[in-house]
Design an enzyme around this catalytic site. Sequence first.
Site, PDB file in Angstrom:
ATOM      1  N   CYS A 180      54.519 105.363  27.665  1.00 52.63           N
ATOM      2  CA  CYS A 180      55.652 104.526  27.268  1.00 52.63           C
ATOM      3  C   CYS A 180      55.262 103.374  26.355  1.00 52.63           C
ATOM      4  O   CYS A 180      56.054 102.976  25.493  1.00 52.63           O
ATOM      5  CB  CYS A 180      56.371 103.996  28.514  1.00 52.63           C
ATOM      6  SG  CYS A 180      55.439 102.777  29.468  1.00 52.63           S
ATOM      7  N   CYS A 218      51.619 102.023  37.152  1.00 51.15           N
ATOM      8  CA  CYS A 218      52.906 101.331  37.043  1.00 51.15           C
ATOM      9  C   CYS A 218      53.682 101.421  38.349  1.00 51.15           C
ATOM     10  O   CYS A 218      54.262 100.439  38.811  1.00 51.15           O
ATOM     11  CB  CYS A 218      53.722 101.921  35.898  1.00 51.15           C
ATOM     12  SG  CYS A 218      55.303 101.088  35.609  1.00 51.15           S
TER      13      CYS A 218
END
Length: 374
Positions: free
Chosen positions: A193, A101
Amino acid sequence: MRVLAAMSGGVDSAVAAARAVEAGHEVVGVHLALSATPGTLRTGSRGCCSKEDAGDARRAADVLGIPFYVWDFADRFKEDVIDDFVASYAAGETPNPCLRCNEKIKFSALADRAVALGFDAVVTGHYARLEDGVLRRAVDADKDQSYVLAVLTADQLSRAMFPVGDTPKPQIRAEAAERGLAVANKPDSHDICFIPSGDTRAFLGAKIGIRPGAIVDSEGHKLAEHEGVHGFTIGQRKGLGLPGPAPDGRPRYVTGIDPDSGTVHVGPAEDLDVWTVLADRAIWTSGVAPSGPLECIVQVRAHGGTAPAIAEASGDGLVVRLREPLTGVARGQAVVLYCPDPLGDQVIGSGTISGTSGERADDLEGELMPGTAR
């Protein structure tokens, strides 16, 4: 400078944005919509990119008096992070999605758009320090995130700002409260997440499906069957589906994963010792690969232990020979190199682990290699 503050809705990014404002920068806040189901509600400390997170980020921006926008990166996030995560597990690896990410979303897609719009840098709430272009560990060792930022290139680091890395987390919360930020006591996010349930095996099973294979011991004897190598990682002890410990009473650990045959190898703890690490996709934070071997300190998990080593560039990759063994070293994770000075907090570079060896390199004993990083 004109800077873009990535505001996740948590306390760290809110204080980072506040410090950027206080430093005199022209700050614009942006929340990244990364979830394909943005209406999903947050469950305690699990998940992110929820409706509540976007609202918390907006309220923090209002308190700071800065413009605020929501940018939709859900498609890019799915392709570069979620799909990569699933494919990596299917290949018998153990990826860290935070690394991907940072590399692909926050400091690539987001930073590229920011620069195109005339911003000079991206501000985040990561716990790390940047000093004259040098990436260093955070002051708060328990919150340090330099490991997951070590995949950033020199160019990406030149466009980054980490304002909270010089402060322990309790002081960040206290500062947020003093500034009137409602997220001062918001729980930190945990786990992955995009898997708010916390059940990684179930998430992967739904994506990959059943791919049966065998669990075998170090002699090759079949002990049990499983539904897919994605349910295992190197060093795993629990949840193996075995009837009990080894005949000698010692626990068994996952020591190897063969995705082609679907075989999961288990053995005693000593079989986990690794003395050599091979890595692909080497990234050097200085922008220049070392000309020869160098002494360093290596870390192979986000919050794992470290060991002294000698690392050397090899084509586009790395060969790392350890002076002390590490355990639980899994393909797909990153090996991060730190400077071996007394502080040991300067990031030299990183690579994606592609292989390991348990054979000890005895020739390293007492050896002083050239090109030592200082």
